[in-house]
Design a protein around this motif. Structure first.
Motif, mmCIF file in Angstrom:
data_model
loop_
_atom_site.group_PDB
_atom_site.id
_atom_site.type_symbol
_atom_site.label_atom_id
_atom_site.label_comp_id
_atom_site.label_asym_id
_atom_site.label_seq_id
_atom_site.Cartn_x
_atom_site.Cartn_y
_atom_site.Cartn_z
ATOM 1 N N THR A 190 10.525 -0.255 -3.921
ATOM 2 C CA THR A 190 10.932 -0.521 -5.488
ATOM 3 C C THR A 190 12.326 0.070 -5.527
ATOM 4 O OG1 THR A 190 10.025 1.833 -6.278
ATOM 5 C CG2 THR A 190 8.566 -0.168 -5.946
ATOM 6 N N PHE A 191 12.974 -0.729 -6.649
ATOM 7 C CA PHE A 191 14.448 -0.400 -6.959
ATOM 8 C C PHE A 191 14.685 -0.882 -8.266
ATOM 9 C CE2 PHE A 191 19.196 -1.066 -6.686
ATOM 10 C CZ PHE A 191 19.271 0.098 -6.418
ATOM 11 N N LEU A 192 15.381 -0.152 -9.252
ATOM 12 C CA LEU A 192 15.574 -0.472 -10.509
ATOM 13 C C LEU A 192 16.133 -1.928 -10.683
ATOM 14 C CD1 LEU A 192 16.246 0.528 -13.370
ATOM 15 C CD2 LEU A 192 18.287 1.608 -12.695
ATOM 16 N N GLY A 193 15.505 -2.484 -11.567
ATOM 17 C CA GLY A 193 16.031 -4.139 -11.989
ATOM 18 C C GLY A 193 15.727 -4.968 -10.688
ATOM 19 N N TYR A 194 14.791 -4.742 -10.030
ATOM 20 C CA TYR A 194 14.144 -5.719 -8.962
ATOM 21 C C TYR A 194 12.719 -5.475 -9.055
ATOM 22 C CZ TYR A 194 18.813 -5.984 -7.094
ATOM 23 O OH TYR A 194 20.314 -6.161 -6.979
ATOM 24 N N ASP A 195 12.069 -6.691 -8.631
ATOM 25 C CA ASP A 195 10.645 -6.733 -8.440
ATOM 26 C C ASP A 195 10.147 -6.120 -7.104
ATOM 27 O OD1 ASP A 195 10.103 -8.735 -10.480
ATOM 28 O OD2 ASP A 195 10.955 -10.399 -9.406
ATOM 29 N N LEU A 255 14.794 -6.449 4.621
ATOM 30 C CA LEU A 255 13.921 -6.650 3.709
ATOM 31 C C LEU A 255 14.740 -7.220 2.154
ATOM 32 C CD1 LEU A 255 11.481 -4.048 3.817
ATOM 33 C CD2 LEU A 255 10.995 -6.292 4.658
ATOM 34 N N GLY A 256 14.707 -8.198 1.570
ATOM 35 C CA GLY A 256 15.603 -8.521 0.360
ATOM 36 C C GLY A 256 14.757 -8.522 -0.844
ATOM 37 N N LEU A 257 15.309 -7.849 -1.947
ATOM 38 C CA LEU A 257 14.500 -7.641 -3.044
ATOM 39 C C LEU A 257 15.237 -8.820 -4.049
ATOM 40 C CD1 LEU A 257 14.364 -4.000 -3.737
ATOM 41 C CD2 LEU A 257 12.877 -5.396 -2.483
ATOM 42 N N ARG A 258 14.290 -9.265 -4.915
ATOM 43 C CA ARG A 258 14.650 -10.301 -5.890
ATOM 44 C C ARG A 258 14.789 -9.589 -7.471
ATOM 45 N NH1 ARG A 258 14.559 -15.183 -4.138
ATOM 46 N NH2 ARG A 258 13.309 -15.813 -2.212
ATOM 47 N N SER A 259 15.976 -9.956 -8.090
ATOM 48 C CA SER A 259 16.209 -9.188 -9.407
ATOM 49 C C SER A 259 15.412 -9.749 -10.253
ATOM 50 C CB SER A 259 17.798 -9.657 -9.823
ATOM 51 O OG SER A 259 17.870 -11.065 -10.046
ATOM 52 N N GLY A 260 15.255 -8.751 -11.244
ATOM 53 C CA GLY A 260 14.187 -8.805 -12.425
ATOM 54 C C GLY A 260 13.066 -8.007 -12.382
ATOM 55 N N GLY A 261 12.993 -7.066 -11.855
ATOM 56 C CA GLY A 261 12.029 -5.906 -11.825
ATOM 57 C C GLY A 261 11.989 -5.045 -13.062
#
Length: 826
Positions: free
Chosen positions: A71-76, A93-99
């Motif tokens: 988990t990361f601020l601003g990402y799913d 591992l790649g995180l997609r923005s929008g969390g």
């Protein structure tokens, strides 16, 4: 050394465990930019965070199927199935923005990181939980660099104190979710008012030195930044219960709803801690609650938090006269001859020894309640901007009650009592000294954190806070009351303090290896007092201050996981209340203090390396500091009319030293962490004030360089921890503190002797089918049963023969004692 050697055979890793390490990097899926500070969870439990390069390492993953979640601020959030195996696994591992925004967005503005070129230590929720058996937060931070702790009652519950680099808590800025906790008048943080706050903390950062700009009082030696803003998405229930020596009990119940309707959360806690204390008549009865309710959407987080603590502690703040600890009968007679102890108190003291308590009145207690209310907003403003803001109110009220013998009626605004031809001028009485205050205001931080290009990161923040406080005294009983009624008020004064600040901060990546940091804070203060203190002393005060505090630094990446950094920071602070109210007429007014802080160091962070063997986590840091003071307020020996120490500005003083820290961990089976601080703490041109035979203050004519009080030159802490079988963790914790002086004369007759303390901790957790987890714990403090003192005070004046007499009082710490705990998670 022998104890550690005996423990090593039991901490040897077992080759039969079918588990292996998992390492990897976390990046933005679109740009490939590393994401430092992302949270790594294994099967729902936090196991770490990514470093400055986005790298992470899980030292040991048991055989079988698992789920890795990032988990990361601003990402799913990303969920990754994982199969435990003996061989090392590496993931990208790649995180997609929008969390969804997380609560940590509200505290990042005041946190240091690898780009701010400052010395800091992050303490996770899990680390605090391992240490938390019911002792106060200072004791949970005892193993962090340059920290020295002590307890009035001797066992870490009740009134406790923390010093960092020799600086007391009056110079340690403390915030909870960015909201100042330090008392606006005394500058202290009284954690006794918030018992078991540690059970609600989601993360904590200790910054040493001036650090980054904070809200509230000046960081004049360190800051402690607390966050309770964790969002737990799954429902939970927990209970923690401890019992141990000195009739100590801790009971905590926590619960959370998880996400309700994908947007709402409610979390709560109830706690009670009670103990008789190590010292005689030093009991504490502490109660607290914590409740939060939050709403979160894709780019919005709103959270209301309220927490409160109520404490009742028997007054143990007088300490123990030195001869009752040492058994020196000649010195004891000096205390009797000079009226420091009565014959009856001395006789009782010889029986009670180092656990002696001066007070015998059955309600000689401190009673205080503090209620906190916070409303937080985190709002995303497009892909690169977010804002965090808060409104807050703290309501505090309470008193301490004391029995006073043979007091002058006139000092309590009471006329003498005339009975026939006899005039009675003195009486025995019981009084209460009250505080009744409100602290309220708002904070904000506008953050620029671009996702596509992180060369520039910036924050614009600030706060407006106001504090009102009524101080008054009441007589609730008197043997001879004259015209007084119950709750006769004999003094009253009120204070109003307004504090507002604004700061701008930025880091800029000039080159791939070089980052620059700049920070500028402007702080304005107005402080007014109206009324009188005891003995009808007029304490009217009118003061204004304007401080401009610049900070700058640079960080250079030598190689992967290695950094050099250097920084400069200025801190300034106003005098505390007593510097105004206790100052005799004709004495120079106390001036504001200034600190120029120079820091520089080297960091090595290897979450997964073979330097010390396969799959070893390694962290090393060396930090040099030079803290140059101007107009530091110190005790010189001058006393006010009732014997309280007065502080005087000294032109020049400094602290300088080296902090060395290291951590090595092998597959989560064996780890060693150590910290060592070597420092020199000096006042230049110090002149002591002594009193002549007529009790007049006389200043020594010879100026000299001397050691700053309560500033040990060597402090170290070491933790050796191992997991011989799954779920069982054993730890040895060793603490050393060198000689300290009770005042600024560096006199061998007024000192705290060096001490070493060894503690042992064991925790064993199992996961039966009917609950999530059951954990059993045992903490044995002071395993070697050392008799030592960790704090004290001193004063002196001429004796009957005219020679200067010294009177030392100490706070003995508990000999061997234990706390056992049972925790259940549902």
């Amino acid at each position: 050394m022998g104890s550690a050697a005996l423990a090593l055979p039991f901490l040897t890793p077992q080759a039969a465990w079918a588990q292996g390490p998992v390492a990897g990097t976390v990046t933005d899926a679109r740009t490939g930019t590393a994401l430092p500070g992302a949270t790594v969870l294994l099967d729902g439990a936090v196991v770490g965070a990514t470093d400055a390069t986005g790298a992470f390492a899980v030292p040991a993953v048991p055989a079988g199927a698992h789920e890795l979640r990032i988990t990361f601020l601003g990402y799913d959030a990303l969920r990754q199935p994982l199969q435990g195996q003996a061989a090392e696994q590496r993931l990208t591992l790649g995180l997609r923005s929008g969390g969804i925004l997380t609560g940590e967005a509200l505290v990042t503005a005041s946190r240091a990181n690898d780009r701010t070129a400052t010395a800091y230590t992050n303490v996770s929720k899990e680390e605090l939980a391992r240490r938390n058996f019911g002792q106060d937060i200072p004791y949970l931070l005892d193993q962090t660099p340059s920290v020295v702790v002590n307890s009035d009652a001797g066992a870490g519950v009740g009134y406790t104190d923390i010093r960092i680099r020799g600086t007391s808590n009056t110079g340690i800025n403390m915030t909870i979710n960015g909201v100042p906790l330090n008392d606006a008048e005394s500058h202290g943080s009284f954690l006794v008012n918030l018992p078991d706050l540690a059970s609600s903390i989601s993360s904590l950062q200790v910054q040493r030195g001036v650090g980054t700009s904070q809200n509230g009082g000046a960081a004049f030696g360190a800051s402690i930044n607390v966050s309770t803003l964790e969002n737990r998405t799954e429902a939970y229930g927990e209970t923690q219960n401890s019992a141990g020596s000195f009739n100590t009990w801790k009971n905590t119940v926590q619960f959370g709803t998880g996400l309700l309707g994908r947007h709402f959360t409610v979390d709560g806690r109830l706690s009670r801690i009670a103990t008789d204390g190590y010292m005689n008549r030093a009991a504490s009865d502490l109660k607290s609650y914590y409740l939060s309710a939050g709403f979160q959407a894709k780019n919005t987080l709103v959270k209301f938090i309220t927490f409160s603590g109520r404490e009742k502690t028997y007054q143990a703040w007088n300490g123990v006269p030195e001869p009752l600890i040492t058994g020196n009968r000649q010195l004891l007679q000096q205390f009797i001859d000079n009226g420091e102890l009565s014959e009856a108190d001395a006789a009782r003291g010889l029986q009670e020894g180092r656990r002696y308590s001066y007070y015998t009145y059955d309600n000689q207690t401190d009673n205080y309640q503090q209620n906190h209310y916070q409303l937080h907003l985190a709002q995303g403003l497009g892909p690169d901007w977010n804002i965090g803001a808060a409104l807050h109110l703290t309501r505090g009220f309470g008193y301490y009650e004391s029995y006073r013998a043979n007091r002058k009626l006139v000092d309590y605004n009471l006329p003498n009592v005339v009975i026939g031809s006899e005039t009675i001028k003195r009486t025995n009485l019981v009084d209460r000294k009250w505080l009744d205050n409100y602290f309220y205001g708002g904070t904000f931080a506008l953050n620029y954190q671009p996702r596509a290009n992180d060369k520039l990161q910036a924050t614009l923040g600030g706060a407006w806070n106001q504090f009102t406080n009524d101080h008054y005294g009441e007589v609730i009983w008197a043997q001879y009351a004259s015209t007084g009624n119950i709750r006769h008020r004999y003094y009253f004064n009120d204070a109003l303090k307004t504090d507002y600040n604004a700061y701008a901060r930025a880091t800029y990546l000039v080159l791939p290896q070089l980052s620059l940091y700049g920070d500028l804070q402007v702080r304005r203060i107005r402080y007014d007092i109206d009324g009188v203190e005891g003995q009808n002393r007029d304490v009217t005060t009118r003061e204004k201050y304007l401080f401009v505090n610049p900070k700058a630094g640079a960080t250079f990446t030598v190689a992967e996981g290695q950094q050099l950094y250097a920084s400069f920071a200025r801190g300034q602070r106003e005098p505390v209340r007593s510097d105004f109210t206790d100052r005799p007429a004709g004495q120079p007014k106390a001036r504001a203090e200034r600190l120029n802080d120079f820091e520089g160091g080297y960091r090595l962070n290897r979450p997964n390396t073979d330097l010390l063997g396969p799959n070893t986590a390694l962290h090393l840091e060396a930090n040099y500091f030079y803290m140059q003071y101007r107009n530091q307020l110190v005790a010189t020996g001058r006393l006010d009319s009732v014997g309280n120490a007065l502080r005087t500005n000294v032109d020049r003083s400094y602290r300088t030293g080296v902090e060395l820290t290291g951590f090595a961990g092998l597959n989560d089976k064996l780890s060693l962490s150590s910290t060592l601080t070597l420092s020199r703490n000096r006042i230049l041109g110090f002149r002591e004030v002594i009193y002549n035979a007529d009790y007049e203050p006389v200043q020594a004519t010879e100026a000299r360089t001397t050691t700053i009080s309560y500033s040990p030159s060597v402090v170290s802490a070491h933790t050796l921890e191992g997991q011989p079988v799954k779920g069982l963790r054993l730890a040895l914790l060793y603490k050393t503190v060198s000689e300290q002086f009770l005042d600024n004369t560096a006199s061998a007759a007024k000192r705290i002797a060096p001490y070493q303390v060894l503690d042992f901790r064991v925790r064993y957790s199992i996961r039966p089918v009917f609950v999530k987890e059951i954990e059993l714990g045992l903490l044995v403090n002071n395993v070697l049963n050392r008799e030592y003192v960790a704090n004290g005070y001193t004063y002196g004046y001429p004796g009957a023969d005219g020679r200067q007499q010294i009177f030392n009082f100490y706070f003995p710490q508990a000999t061997r004692n234990f706390l056992a705990s049972v925790g259940v998670k549902f």
